[in-house]
Design a protein around this motif. Structure first.
Motif, PDB file in Angstrom:
ATOM      1  N   ILE A   1     -23.348 -17.462 -10.560  1.00  0.00           N
ATOM      2  CA  ILE A   1     -24.611 -17.177  -9.883  1.00  0.00           C
ATOM      3  C   ILE A   1     -24.440 -15.937  -9.017  1.00  0.00           C
ATOM      4  CG2 ILE A   1     -25.438 -19.572  -9.829  1.00  0.00           C
ATOM      5  CD1 ILE A   1     -24.469 -19.719  -6.906  1.00  0.00           C
ATOM      6  N   GLY A   2     -25.557 -15.366  -8.644  1.00  0.00           N
ATOM      7  CA  GLY A   2     -25.511 -14.219  -7.754  1.00  0.00           C
ATOM      8  C   GLY A   2     -26.632 -14.300  -6.744  1.00  0.00           C
ATOM      9  N   PHE A   3     -26.288 -14.058  -5.490  1.00  0.00           N
ATOM     10  CA  PHE A   3     -27.336 -13.971  -4.468  1.00  0.00           C
ATOM     11  C   PHE A   3     -27.911 -12.567  -4.488  1.00  0.00           C
ATOM     12  CE2 PHE A   3     -25.090 -17.712  -3.048  1.00  0.00           C
ATOM     13  CZ  PHE A   3     -26.160 -18.545  -2.734  1.00  0.00           C
ATOM     14  N   SER A   4     -29.203 -12.499  -4.312  1.00  0.00           N
ATOM     15  CA  SER A   4     -29.882 -11.195  -4.343  1.00  0.00           C
ATOM     16  C   SER A   4     -31.046 -11.255  -3.377  1.00  0.00           C
ATOM     17  CB  SER A   4     -30.367 -10.883  -5.752  1.00  0.00           C
ATOM     18  OG  SER A   4     -31.220 -11.928  -6.208  1.00  0.00           O
ATOM     19  N   ASP A   5     -30.708 -11.514  -2.113  1.00  0.00           N
ATOM     20  CA  ASP A   5     -31.786 -11.528  -1.130  1.00  0.00           C
ATOM     21  C   ASP A   5     -32.261 -10.095  -0.896  1.00  0.00           C
ATOM     22  OD1 ASP A   5     -33.656 -12.742   0.379  1.00  0.00           O
ATOM     23  OD2 ASP A   5     -32.308 -13.518   1.913  1.00  0.00           O
ATOM     24  N   HIS A   6     -33.359  -9.994  -0.143  1.00  0.00           N
ATOM     25  CA  HIS A   6     -34.002  -8.685  -0.006  1.00  0.00           C
ATOM     26  C   HIS A   6     -33.225  -7.759   0.934  1.00  0.00           C
ATOM     27  CE1 HIS A   6     -37.635 -10.043  -2.110  1.00  0.00           C
ATOM     28  NE2 HIS A   6     -37.475 -11.181  -1.470  1.00  0.00           N
ATOM     29  N   LEU A   7     -32.892  -6.592   0.419  1.00  0.00           N
ATOM     30  CA  LEU A   7     -32.275  -5.551   1.247  1.00  0.00           C
ATOM     31  C   LEU A   7     -33.253  -5.187   2.366  1.00  0.00           C
ATOM     32  CD1 LEU A   7     -29.769  -3.475   1.172  1.00  0.00           C
ATOM     33  CD2 LEU A   7     -31.430  -1.841   0.261  1.00  0.00           C
ATOM     34  N   PRO A   8     -32.738  -4.980   3.593  1.00  0.00           N
ATOM     35  CA  PRO A   8     -33.629  -4.519   4.668  1.00  0.00           C
ATOM     36  C   PRO A   8     -34.470  -3.338   4.183  1.00  0.00           C
ATOM     37  CG  PRO A   8     -31.435  -4.930   5.528  1.00  0.00           C
ATOM     38  CD  PRO A   8     -31.350  -5.105   4.033  1.00  0.00           C
ATOM     39  N   LYS A   9     -35.744  -3.391   4.510  1.00  0.00           N
ATOM     40  CA  LYS A   9     -36.649  -2.329   4.056  1.00  0.00           C
ATOM     41  C   LYS A   9     -36.365  -1.037   4.830  1.00  0.00           C
ATOM     42  CE  LYS A   9     -40.989  -3.512   3.713  1.00  0.00           C
ATOM     43  NZ  LYS A   9     -42.200  -4.126   4.316  1.00  0.00           N
ATOM     44  N   VAL A  10     -36.265   0.043   4.092  1.00  0.00           N
ATOM     45  CA  VAL A  10     -36.037   1.333   4.759  1.00  0.00           C
ATOM     46  C   VAL A  10     -37.356   1.930   5.243  1.00  0.00           C
ATOM     47  CG1 VAL A  10     -33.880   1.810   3.518  1.00  0.00           C
ATOM     48  CG2 VAL A  10     -36.057   2.619   2.561  1.00  0.00           C
TER      49      VAL A  10
ATOM     50  N   GLU B   1     -31.417  -7.511  -3.714  1.00  0.00           N
ATOM     51  CA  GLU B   1     -32.647  -7.006  -4.345  1.00  0.00           C
ATOM     52  C   GLU B   1     -33.215  -5.926  -3.443  1.00  0.00           C
ATOM     53  OE1 GLU B   1     -35.856  -9.830  -4.828  1.00  0.00           O
ATOM     54  OE2 GLU B   1     -36.994  -8.445  -6.097  1.00  0.00           O
ATOM     55  N   ALA B   2     -33.286  -4.724  -3.964  1.00  0.00           N
ATOM     56  CA  ALA B   2     -33.722  -3.588  -3.157  1.00  0.00           C
ATOM     57  C   ALA B   2     -35.082  -3.102  -3.618  1.00  0.00           C
ATOM     58  CB  ALA B   2     -32.701  -2.464  -3.261  1.00  0.00           C
ATOM     59  N   ASP B   3     -35.960  -2.867  -2.653  1.00  0.00           N
ATOM     60  CA  ASP B   3     -37.249  -2.239  -2.960  1.00  0.00           C
ATOM     61  C   ASP B   3     -37.024  -0.782  -3.308  1.00  0.00           C
ATOM     62  OD1 ASP B   3     -39.755  -3.897  -2.240  1.00  0.00           O
ATOM     63  OD2 ASP B   3     -38.353  -4.352  -0.612  1.00  0.00           O
ATOM     64  N   TYR B   4     -37.922  -0.275  -4.117  1.00  0.00           N
ATOM     65  CA  TYR B   4     -37.916   1.169  -4.327  1.00  0.00           C
ATOM     66  C   TYR B   4     -39.048   1.783  -3.516  1.00  0.00           C
ATOM     67  CZ  TYR B   4     -38.443   5.772  -6.284  1.00  0.00           C
ATOM     68  OH  TYR B   4     -38.550   7.133  -6.410  1.00  0.00           O
ATOM     69  N   PHE B   5     -38.691   2.660  -2.599  1.00  0.00           N
ATOM     70  CA  PHE B   5     -39.687   3.413  -1.838  1.00  0.00           C
ATOM     71  C   PHE B   5     -39.501   4.882  -2.181  1.00  0.00           C
ATOM     72  CE2 PHE B   5     -39.081  -0.348   0.979  1.00  0.00           C
ATOM     73  CZ  PHE B   5     -40.387  -0.829   0.940  1.00  0.00           C
ATOM     74  N   ALA B   6     -40.461   5.406  -2.934  1.00  0.00           N
ATOM     75  CA  ALA B   6     -40.370   6.811  -3.344  1.00  0.00           C
ATOM     76  C   ALA B   6     -40.252   7.696  -2.104  1.00  0.00           C
ATOM     77  CB  ALA B   6     -41.611   7.186  -4.154  1.00  0.00           C
ATOM     78  N   GLY B   7     -39.351   8.658  -2.158  1.00  0.00           N
ATOM     79  CA  GLY B   7     -39.161   9.567  -1.030  1.00  0.00           C
ATOM     80  C   GLY B   7     -38.113   9.074  -0.041  1.00  0.00           C
TER      81      GLY B   7
ATOM     82  N   VAL C   1     -27.067  -4.456  -7.943  1.00  0.00           N
ATOM     83  CA  VAL C   1     -28.278  -4.192  -7.174  1.00  0.00           C
ATOM     84  C   VAL C   1     -29.475  -4.346  -8.099  1.00  0.00           C
ATOM     85  CG1 VAL C   1     -29.556  -2.496  -5.810  1.00  0.00           C
ATOM     86  CG2 VAL C   1     -27.046  -2.575  -5.664  1.00  0.00           C
ATOM     87  N   LEU C   2     -30.344  -5.295  -7.758  1.00  0.00           N
ATOM     88  CA  LEU C   2     -31.609  -5.439  -8.487  1.00  0.00           C
ATOM     89  C   LEU C   2     -32.594  -4.447  -7.877  1.00  0.00           C
ATOM     90  CD1 LEU C   2     -32.207  -9.344  -8.502  1.00  0.00           C
ATOM     91  CD2 LEU C   2     -30.857  -7.993 -10.127  1.00  0.00           C
ATOM     92  N   GLY C   3     -33.271  -3.708  -8.712  1.00  0.00           N
ATOM     93  CA  GLY C   3     -34.309  -2.802  -8.224  1.00  0.00           C
ATOM     94  C   GLY C   3     -35.667  -3.426  -8.483  1.00  0.00           C
ATOM     95  N   ALA C   4     -36.520  -3.412  -7.462  1.00  0.00           N
ATOM     96  CA  ALA C   4     -37.806  -4.111  -7.602  1.00  0.00           C
ATOM     97  C   ALA C   4     -38.958  -3.311  -7.013  1.00  0.00           C
ATOM     98  CB  ALA C   4     -37.729  -5.462  -6.900  1.00  0.00           C
TER      99      ALA C   4
ATOM    100  N   SER D   1     -34.343   7.072 -10.345  1.00  0.00           N
ATOM    101  CA  SER D   1     -33.636   7.311  -9.074  1.00  0.00           C
ATOM    102  C   SER D   1     -32.134   7.037  -9.213  1.00  0.00           C
ATOM    103  CB  SER D   1     -34.216   6.435  -7.963  1.00  0.00           C
ATOM    104  OG  SER D   1     -33.813   5.083  -8.144  1.00  0.00           O
ATOM    105  N   GLY D   2     -31.757   6.230 -10.193  1.00  0.00           N
ATOM    106  CA  GLY D   2     -30.330   5.930 -10.376  1.00  0.00           C
ATOM    107  C   GLY D   2     -29.755   5.023  -9.298  1.00  0.00           C
ATOM    108  N   LEU D   3     -30.623   4.391  -8.505  1.00  0.00           N
ATOM    109  CA  LEU D   3     -30.139   3.565  -7.392  1.00  0.00           C
ATOM    110  C   LEU D   3     -29.741   2.155  -7.819  1.00  0.00           C
ATOM    111  CD1 LEU D   3     -32.868   4.469  -4.729  1.00  0.00           C
ATOM    112  CD2 LEU D   3     -30.414   4.922  -4.510  1.00  0.00           C
TER     113      LEU D   3
END
Ligand SMILES: [Zn+2]
Ligand SMILES: [Zn+2]
Length: 277
Positions: free
Chosen positions: A40-49, A88-94, A111-114, A154-156
């Motif tokens: 299993i893998g935990f993938s809680d939400h990365l702090p929002k930038v 799990e990381a949000d993608y914020f353009a810029g 890293v899950l991108g969402a 973005s390659g993130l």
């Protein structure tokens, strides 16, 4: 005599580090053990930038404790279930550089991108649900796929999470997205990213897991690897609705799942033939 042993992974688990999740992380591990998961893998939400808020994602000062908690669970359960440190990381353009810098601070396995936002519409949130009635799918879906392309480019990220989570109930594409599916699939393959089959779609009224079958088929045709996750925000949802995911993967002839370690990918068979003792 032979029987089939499923290799069960759940790479999309949340927890109470983010305000909208519930349950201690160890409770997710116990639930996974009870259901026979091997990894299993935990993938809680990365702090929002952008606009940090503790309800939607943990704040940055909680991130070290999240990482320590997952790593200590990995030791505690070693030999019983493999536990990966994901996010799990949000993608914020810029804001790609800020996201990259934050991700580089910790030894994430994947890293899950969402995408959870379309402009100022937080479509995956409870408040965002109310706006579905006012939004136009003819405009929303092409915009969503435009953002998806930027996000992948973005390659993130390692894995595209809940790939078309904008679908909900009757809110569906009004025109064929075949071209969009194909170009996203090619981009994922080019970037070496995997796509997630996310059974949260079943609970959220999409009539099946994310992504749409046609979308997943386009990815499979391009050789994009697949991961699996339940998007559990409470321990009882760990591994939920996996029968739907297995049916979908079986129909498309997918026989392997992608697993990760320190952001390197390998594959495992979805099912093994084992000698019956
Ligand atoms: Zn969440
Ligand atoms: Zn998400």
């Amino acid at each position: 005599m032979w029987y089939l042993q499923s290799i069960m992974i759940d790479y999309h688990l949340h927890g109470n580090f983010s305000g909208h999740g519930s349950g201690e992380l160890f409770e997710y591990v116990e639930a996974a053990l009870a259901k026979g998961f091997v990894e299993i893998g935990f993938s809680d939400h990365l702090p929002k930038v952008v606009d940090p808020d503790p309800y939607h994602a943990m704040l940055e000062d909680a991130l070290p404790r999240y990482v320590e908690t997952v790593l200590s669970l990995r030791e505690r359960y070693r030999g019983r279930v493999a536990i990966k440190l994901g996010i799990e990381a949000d993608y914020f353009a810029g804001h790609e550089d800020a996201t990259r810098a934050l991700l580089a601070k910790y030894p994430f396995d994947y890293v899950l991108g969402a995408l959870h936002y379309l402009g100022d519409w937080h479509f995956t949130s409870k408040q965002g649900l109310a706006r579905y009635a006012d939004e136009d799918p003819a405009a929303a879906f092409p915009l969503y796929f435009e953002q998806l392309v930027r996000m992948i480019d973005s390659g993130l990220f390692d894995v595209l999470a809940h790939p078309d989570a904008l679908r909900r109930g009757a809110f569906r594409p009004v025109a064929s997205l075949e071209a969009e599916y194909r170009s996203v699939a090619r981009l994922l393959a080019g970037r070496g990213m995997a796509i997630e089959v996310n059974t949260g779609g079943v609970r959220r009224g999409c009539g099946g897991p994310y992504p749409d079958r046609e979308f997943l088929a386009a990815c499979v045709a391009e050789g994009v690897p697949v991961t699996l996750g339940s998007d559990a925000h409470s321990p009882r949802d760990v591994g939920r609705d996996y029968d739907a995911a297995y049916r979908l993967l079986g129909d498309l002839g997918v026989a392997e799942v992608a697993v990760y370690e320190r952001r390197g990918r390998s594959t495992r068979p979805l099912a093994l033939r084992l000698d019956k003792a």
